[in-house]
Structure formats: structure tokens, C-alpha cells
Design an enzyme around this catalytic site. Structure first.
Site, PDB file in Angstrom:
ATOM      1  N   SER A 238       0.804  -1.224   0.000  1.00 36.97           N
ATOM      2  CA  SER A 238       0.000   0.000   0.000  1.00 36.97           C
ATOM      3  C   SER A 238       0.835   1.271   0.000  1.00 36.97           C
ATOM      4  O   SER A 238       0.421   2.287  -0.569  1.00 36.97           O
ATOM      5  CB  SER A 238      -0.971   0.007   1.184  1.00 36.97           C
ATOM      6  OG  SER A 238      -0.278  -0.172   2.406  1.00 36.97           O
TER       7      SER A 238
ATOM      8  N   HIS B  48       1.084   4.827   4.263  1.00 38.10           N
ATOM      9  CA  HIS B  48       0.190   5.476   3.303  1.00 38.10           C
ATOM     10  C   HIS B  48       0.573   6.940   3.106  1.00 38.10           C
ATOM     11  O   HIS B  48       0.700   7.423   1.976  1.00 38.10           O
ATOM     12  CB  HIS B  48      -1.259   5.386   3.782  1.00 38.10           C
ATOM     13  CG  HIS B  48      -1.782   3.991   3.845  1.00 38.10           C
ATOM     14  ND1 HIS B  48      -3.001   3.680   4.407  1.00 38.10           N
ATOM     15  CD2 HIS B  48      -1.246   2.810   3.429  1.00 38.10           C
ATOM     16  CE1 HIS B  48      -3.199   2.370   4.325  1.00 38.10           C
ATOM     17  NE2 HIS B  48      -2.144   1.822   3.743  1.00 38.10           N
TER      18      HIS B  48
END
Length: 276
Positions: free
Chosen positions: A201, A254
Site C-alpha cells: 500500500s 500510506h
């Protein structure tokens, strides 16, 4: 001639070209790996890009279908193919995109068989000072996923954006983004949660940031991400930060990944902006 954008699906490309024809703008399609849309009159570029943004928000809008009928281009000479699922994946993904996808899938299968802990001992971010020179660990944390939803979500975005970057800008560019974002997002995440984390991610968020800002600052690159999708990415970060869904998320990775992607896109587009 100015290239406006590129579509993986030739039917979608033709729909946009037909609509612009009803607006008095002539575009042409050149078939390569994808359907490249070109504009002859560069003075109309800003208008075309504005219409493209609206088209991408809802390409299924009835006005675009109506435009295809109005233009009478159903026999345009394009040879459409019905892509099966695997062929569609192959059409959009380059070798690096495929290599990372296969690596993630293989690691996930091994984790499912022998257990996550057994794999993390070998692939996780260095969890002991004696491991700091095992350099692969600074990147292989990105290959580990802990649920089917986790890996499907990440690989879908990796294929969608990473594949586009590789097709338009080359394998080298995708490798650079991947390596830098895996390293820096991993570094930030281990500061937040320690070394026991994994997932692609951080790299995916880097690709999101890169594709969006590259498209905003250098539309001729053919790389872009719809504003609605970057808004979704930001909402997901906020939701993860405040634990809205009650799931464990790599919030540090992230945010760091997104920042890396934005910074790299800005650096890559400085010269392009100067030229214009």
C-alpha cells in the site's frame, strides 16, 4: 499534433472522439499497445482536456452514446476485440508490473501454508540490529499481505496505476518509484508501529500521488489519475488515521508513500512546466 490521452479500451476512446466531433473538435485515434487520442489543432487543447475530465468522471453518460450514433462512426474501421480477463490484465501490465504481482502472490501463498510469522522472519523490516545489513528487508516487506482482501485491494491498484506508468513511461520509471517508496514508506511505518508490518500500500499510494500530480502538471505525459480517485485515497487515509473501520492500517506508510509520489511527480514535471 498533440497526444491528449490514451485508453486501454478502444470503444471508450471512440466514444470520446465521437463526442468531441459533435462539439466541432476533430480527434484521431492511433492504435498501438493502447488507443492513443491525438489532437491536430493544439489551440483547442485546454478545451479538449476539460471535456476529457468530464468524460472520465462518467464515460457511461447517455450523451456520449448519443454522440456515437450522431457521428455515424460505428463503422470507423477500428477492429474491436473481446478481451478475456487474463488478456485484459496482460494488455495493461508490463513486465515489472507482472513481476511484482507474481512475487506478492507467491509470498501470500507461502504465508498461507507455513504461517505469516515464518515468512516475516525472513522478509520483514530489520527487527534486530544484527539484521540491518540484510538489505532486501527494506523492500520485501511490501510483498507480504495478511488477508485475501488486503492483497486483492493492493494488487488491483498496482495493476491499474503501476501498469499505466510502466506502459507510458517505461519499466525504469516504475522501478524507481517502487524502490524509493517502499524504502521510505517502510522507514516511516516502522517508526509508527515497529517492524512487524507488510503490504504494497505504501507503493500504491506513491503511484496514486505520482499519477495524479503528473497528470495535473504534465498532461502530455499520458499519465493521470481522476480527481475522484485521489479524493478517495485521501478519505481512506483519514478513515485509517481515525480508525473508522476498526481495521489495522499502515497509516504511516500510506502518508509517506503519497508524499513520495507527489514529490517525484513534482520533480519530474519541473522541466515540462518550464517548456510550456
Amino acid at each position: 499534433m498533440l497526444m491528449i490521452t490514451s485508453f486501454a479500451n478502444p470503444r471508450v476512446a471512440q466514444a470520446f472522439v465521437d463526442y468531441m466531433a459533435t462539439q466541432g473538435v476533430i480527434l484521431t485515434i492511433q492504435q498501438h499497445h493502447q488507443s492513443d487520442v491525438w489532437l491536430a489543432d493544439e489551440s483547442q487543447a485546454e478545451r479538449v482536456r476539460a471535456e476529457l475530465a468530464r468524460f472520465l468522471e462518467n464515460p457511461a453518460d447517455p450523451r456520449y452514446l448519443a454522440a456515437s450514433w450522431q457521428s455515424g462512426h460505428t463503422g470507423s474501421g477500428l477492429h474491436y476485440r473481446r478481451f478475456p480477463f487474463i488478456a485484459t490484465l496482460r494488455e495493461r501490465a508490463g513486465p515489472v508490473t507482472w513481476l511484482i504481482m507474481i512475487a506478492c502472490i507467491l509470498v501470500f501463498v507461502v504465508m498461507s501454508i507455513v504461517g505469516a510469522q515464518s515468512v516475516m522472519v525472513w522478509l520483514a523490516w530489520p527487527f534486530d540490529p544484527s539484521l540491518k545489513f540484510e538489505f532486501w528487508r527494506y523492500f520485501t516487506h511490501a510483498f507480504m499481505h495478511f488477508s485475501l482482501m488486503h492483497i486483492l485491494f493492493n494488487l488491483l491498484w498496482w495493476w491499474y496505476i503501476g501498469g499505466a506508468v510502466e506502459k507510458r513511461l517505461g519499466s525504469g520509471k516504475l522501478i524507481v518509484i517502487t524502490v524509493i517508496s517502499a524504502l521510505l514508506s517502510g522507514y516511516v511505518q516502522q517508526k509508527f508501529s515497529g517492524p512487524w508490518f507488510g503490504g504494497l500500500s505504501g507503493v500504491v499510494y506513491a503511484l496514486m500521488g505520482y499519477a495524479w500530480l503528473r497528470g495535473e502538471r504534465d498532461p502530455q505525459s499520458g499519465i493521470y489519475l481522476q480527481r475522484g480517485l485521489i479524493a478517495f485515497a485521501l478519505i481512506w487515509i483519514v478513515a485509517g488515521w481515525f480508525d473508522v473501520f476498526g481495521m489495522s492500517m499502515a497509516n504511516g506508510a500510506h502518508i509517506a508513500g503519497l508524499a513520495v509520489g507527489l514529490a517525484m511527480a513534482f520533480a519530474d514535471t519541473v522541466n515540462a512546466r518550464k517548456r510550456t
